[in-house]
Design a protein around this motif. Structure first.
Motif, PDB file in Angstrom:
ATOM      1  N   SER A 115       0.876  -1.236  -0.029  1.00 34.77           N
ATOM      2  CA  SER A 115       0.148  -0.009  -0.186  1.00 34.77           C
ATOM      3  C   SER A 115       0.686   1.140   0.144  1.00 34.77           C
ATOM      4  CB  SER A 115      -0.931   0.073   1.340  1.00 34.77           C
ATOM      5  OG  SER A 115      -1.760  -0.837   1.322  1.00 34.77           O
ATOM      6  N   MET A 116       0.371   2.139  -0.519  1.00 31.62           N
ATOM      7  CA  MET A 116       0.898   3.793  -0.645  1.00 31.62           C
ATOM      8  C   MET A 116       0.236   4.612   0.540  1.00 31.62           C
ATOM      9  SD  MET A 116       1.457   3.828  -4.767  1.00 31.62           S
ATOM     10  CE  MET A 116      -0.142   2.765  -4.927  1.00 31.62           C
ATOM     11  N   LYS A 117       0.983   5.474   1.176  1.00 32.77           N
ATOM     12  CA  LYS A 117       0.281   6.136   2.319  1.00 32.77           C
ATOM     13  C   LYS A 117       0.966   7.445   2.286  1.00 32.77           C
ATOM     14  CE  LYS A 117      -1.313   6.123   7.063  1.00 32.77           C
ATOM     15  NZ  LYS A 117      -1.230   5.218   8.209  1.00 32.77           N
ATOM     16  N   GLY A 161       7.160   3.855 -13.722  1.00 34.42           N
ATOM     17  CA  GLY A 161       6.874   3.274 -12.415  1.00 34.42           C
ATOM     18  C   GLY A 161       6.190   4.149 -11.587  1.00 34.42           C
ATOM     19  N   LEU A 162       5.402   5.131 -11.956  1.00 37.73           N
ATOM     20  CA  LEU A 162       4.689   6.018 -11.108  1.00 37.73           C
ATOM     21  C   LEU A 162       3.324   5.514 -11.268  1.00 37.73           C
ATOM     22  CD1 LEU A 162       4.417   8.655  -9.344  1.00 37.73           C
ATOM     23  CD2 LEU A 162       3.987   9.832 -11.556  1.00 37.73           C
ATOM     24  N   PRO A 163       2.681   5.131 -10.286  1.00 34.14           N
ATOM     25  CA  PRO A 163       1.215   4.600 -10.248  1.00 34.14           C
ATOM     26  C   PRO A 163       0.322   5.804 -10.570  1.00 34.14           C
ATOM     27  CG  PRO A 163       2.280   3.744  -8.328  1.00 34.14           C
ATOM     28  CD  PRO A 163       3.166   4.998  -8.845  1.00 34.14           C
ATOM     29  N   VAL A 164      -0.557   5.620 -11.429  1.00 37.52           N
ATOM     30  CA  VAL A 164      -1.594   6.637 -11.948  1.00 37.52           C
ATOM     31  C   VAL A 164      -2.907   6.061 -11.803  1.00 37.52           C
ATOM     32  CG1 VAL A 164      -0.241   8.347 -13.114  1.00 37.52           C
ATOM     33  CG2 VAL A 164      -0.980   6.317 -14.483  1.00 37.52           C
ATOM     34  N   ILE A 165      -3.733   6.564 -11.123  1.00 33.69           N
ATOM     35  CA  ILE A 165      -5.189   5.843 -10.701  1.00 33.69           C
ATOM     36  C   ILE A 165      -6.275   6.691 -11.136  1.00 33.69           C
ATOM     37  CG2 ILE A 165      -6.636   4.989  -8.750  1.00 33.69           C
ATOM     38  CD1 ILE A 165      -3.569   4.888  -7.277  1.00 33.69           C
ATOM     39  N   THR A 166      -7.082   6.278 -11.950  1.00 32.22           N
ATOM     40  CA  THR A 166      -8.333   7.060 -12.467  1.00 32.22           C
ATOM     41  C   THR A 166      -9.465   6.649 -11.419  1.00 32.22           C
ATOM     42  OG1 THR A 166      -7.659   6.845 -14.720  1.00 32.22           O
ATOM     43  CG2 THR A 166      -9.922   7.700 -14.266  1.00 32.22           C
ATOM     44  N   ILE A 199      -3.314  -0.617  -4.674  1.00 31.67           N
ATOM     45  CA  ILE A 199      -3.942  -0.706  -6.280  1.00 31.67           C
ATOM     46  C   ILE A 199      -3.995  -2.360  -6.662  1.00 31.67           C
ATOM     47  CG2 ILE A 199      -3.087   1.401  -7.016  1.00 31.67           C
ATOM     48  CD1 ILE A 199      -0.562   0.209  -8.041  1.00 31.67           C
ATOM     49  N   GLU A 200      -3.716  -3.113  -5.674  1.00 33.16           N
ATOM     50  CA  GLU A 200      -3.746  -4.397  -5.893  1.00 33.16           C
ATOM     51  C   GLU A 200      -5.249  -5.050  -5.461  1.00 33.16           C
ATOM     52  OE1 GLU A 200      -1.568  -8.689  -5.196  1.00 33.16           O
ATOM     53  OE2 GLU A 200      -0.451  -6.783  -4.404  1.00 33.16           O
ATOM     54  N   ASP A 201      -5.587  -4.521  -4.195  1.00 37.61           N
ATOM     55  CA  ASP A 201      -7.259  -4.753  -3.753  1.00 37.61           C
ATOM     56  C   ASP A 201      -7.960  -3.680  -4.329  1.00 37.61           C
ATOM     57  OD1 ASP A 201      -5.697  -6.878  -2.523  1.00 37.61           O
ATOM     58  OD2 ASP A 201      -5.637  -5.675  -0.538  1.00 37.61           O
ATOM     59  N   GLY A 202      -7.538  -2.484  -4.985  1.00 38.65           N
ATOM     60  CA  GLY A 202      -8.509  -1.811  -5.625  1.00 38.65           C
ATOM     61  C   GLY A 202      -9.338  -0.963  -4.351  1.00 38.65           C
ATOM     62  N   ILE A 203      -8.410  -0.505  -3.400  1.00 41.46           N
ATOM     63  CA  ILE A 203      -9.294   0.222  -2.431  1.00 41.46           C
ATOM     64  C   ILE A 203      -8.346   1.432  -2.226  1.00 41.46           C
ATOM     65  CG2 ILE A 203      -9.647   0.434   0.216  1.00 41.46           C
ATOM     66  CD1 ILE A 203     -10.302  -2.721  -0.017  1.00 41.46           C
ATOM     67  N   ILE A 204      -8.745   2.778  -1.991  1.00 38.87           N
ATOM     68  CA  ILE A 204      -8.335   3.881  -1.344  1.00 38.87           C
ATOM     69  C   ILE A 204      -9.102   4.173  -0.096  1.00 38.87           C
ATOM     70  CG2 ILE A 204      -8.135   6.598  -1.713  1.00 38.87           C
ATOM     71  CD1 ILE A 204      -8.102   5.607  -4.974  1.00 38.87           C
ATOM     72  N   ILE A 205      -8.360   4.662   0.999  1.00 40.80           N
ATOM     73  CA  ILE A 205      -9.096   4.846   2.268  1.00 40.80           C
ATOM     74  C   ILE A 205      -8.444   6.223   2.552  1.00 40.80           C
ATOM     75  CG2 ILE A 205      -8.924   4.420   4.772  1.00 40.80           C
ATOM     76  CD1 ILE A 205      -8.477   1.365   3.997  1.00 40.80           C
ATOM     77  N   LYS A 265     -13.617   7.811   4.864  1.00 40.76           N
ATOM     78  CA  LYS A 265     -14.313   7.217   3.807  1.00 40.76           C
ATOM     79  C   LYS A 265     -13.214   6.203   2.941  1.00 40.76           C
ATOM     80  CE  LYS A 265     -17.199  11.145   3.242  1.00 40.76           C
ATOM     81  NZ  LYS A 265     -17.726  12.336   2.229  1.00 40.76           N
ATOM     82  N   THR A 266     -13.864   5.124   2.371  1.00 35.65           N
ATOM     83  CA  THR A 266     -13.185   4.043   1.518  1.00 35.65           C
ATOM     84  C   THR A 266     -14.063   4.344   0.100  1.00 35.65           C
ATOM     85  OG1 THR A 266     -13.017   2.686   3.300  1.00 35.65           O
ATOM     86  CG2 THR A 266     -12.934   1.900   1.365  1.00 35.65           C
ATOM     87  N   PHE A 267     -12.988   4.256  -0.790  1.00 33.19           N
ATOM     88  CA  PHE A 267     -13.390   4.293  -2.348  1.00 33.19           C
ATOM     89  C   PHE A 267     -13.010   2.917  -2.823  1.00 33.19           C
ATOM     90  CE2 PHE A 267     -12.340   8.526  -0.547  1.00 33.19           C
ATOM     91  CZ  PHE A 267     -13.851   9.154  -0.941  1.00 33.19           C
TER      92      PHE A 267
END
Length: 163
Positions: free
Chosen positions: A3-5, A100-105, A120-126, A132-134
């Motif tokens: 995860s990235m934080k 190698g820069l993650p870009v997330i739509t 990005i592996e699980d598809g969750i942004i907290i 809130k969770t997206f």
């Protein structure tokens, strides 16, 4: 991929590559020199405020304009762990993945300064600030492999060694 934080830095719609790194700084190929001027047109102090692992959240059409590869290089070298935006210019998106820069739509609710955890592996942004969770579309194995190896060239070189 772990995860990235990081702390959120928000930017408007249509941030173009000239805003990310102005043309006058393209005389160098030194990533550190580029990072020292990243996002200068929007926030002259950004490069001194952004921290390792921080996350940029933009609006629509992030990275529009020219195809300069230095734009995602400047962002990544400044310490940004990911860029999240409602949409990306296609060439910027590809250039970011290539280095190698993650870009997330994603269209998420954040304020500057919030703390995000992105998987990005699980598809969750907290959003740890608002709780809130997206849900986002998880990245596929090939894309994760490219990012984990630090970009497309590094992945190619790794795979070439394994053969």
């Amino acid at each position: 991929m772990d995860s990235m934080k990081g702390k959120v830095w928000t930017f408007r719609d249509c941030i173009d590559t000239d805003v990310i790194i102005a043309g006058r700084y393209l005389r160098t190929f030194n990533p550190e020199d580029l990072a020292a001027h990243v996002m200068e047109a929007e926030d002259p102090e950004f490069s001194s405020k952004v921290g390792k692992g921080d996350i940029i959240v933009g609006g629509w059409n992030f990275g529009c304009g020219s195809s300069r590869e230095q734009a995602p290089v400047a962002i990544k070298t400044a310490g940004v762990s990911a860029v999240i935006a409602k949409s990306f210019a296609r060439i910027f998106y590809r250039n970011a993945i290539n280095i190698g820069l993650p870009v997330i739509t994603a269209d998420i609710e954040v304020d500057e300064g919030d703390i995000l955890e992105v998987n990005i592996e699980d598809g969750i942004i907290i959003n740890e600030t608002t709780k809130k969770t997206f849900k986002i579309k998880p990245f596929d194995a090939e894309m994760l492999d490219i990012l984990e190896n630090g970009g497309l060239v590094n992945q190619y070189l790794k795979n070439k060694k394994e053969v």
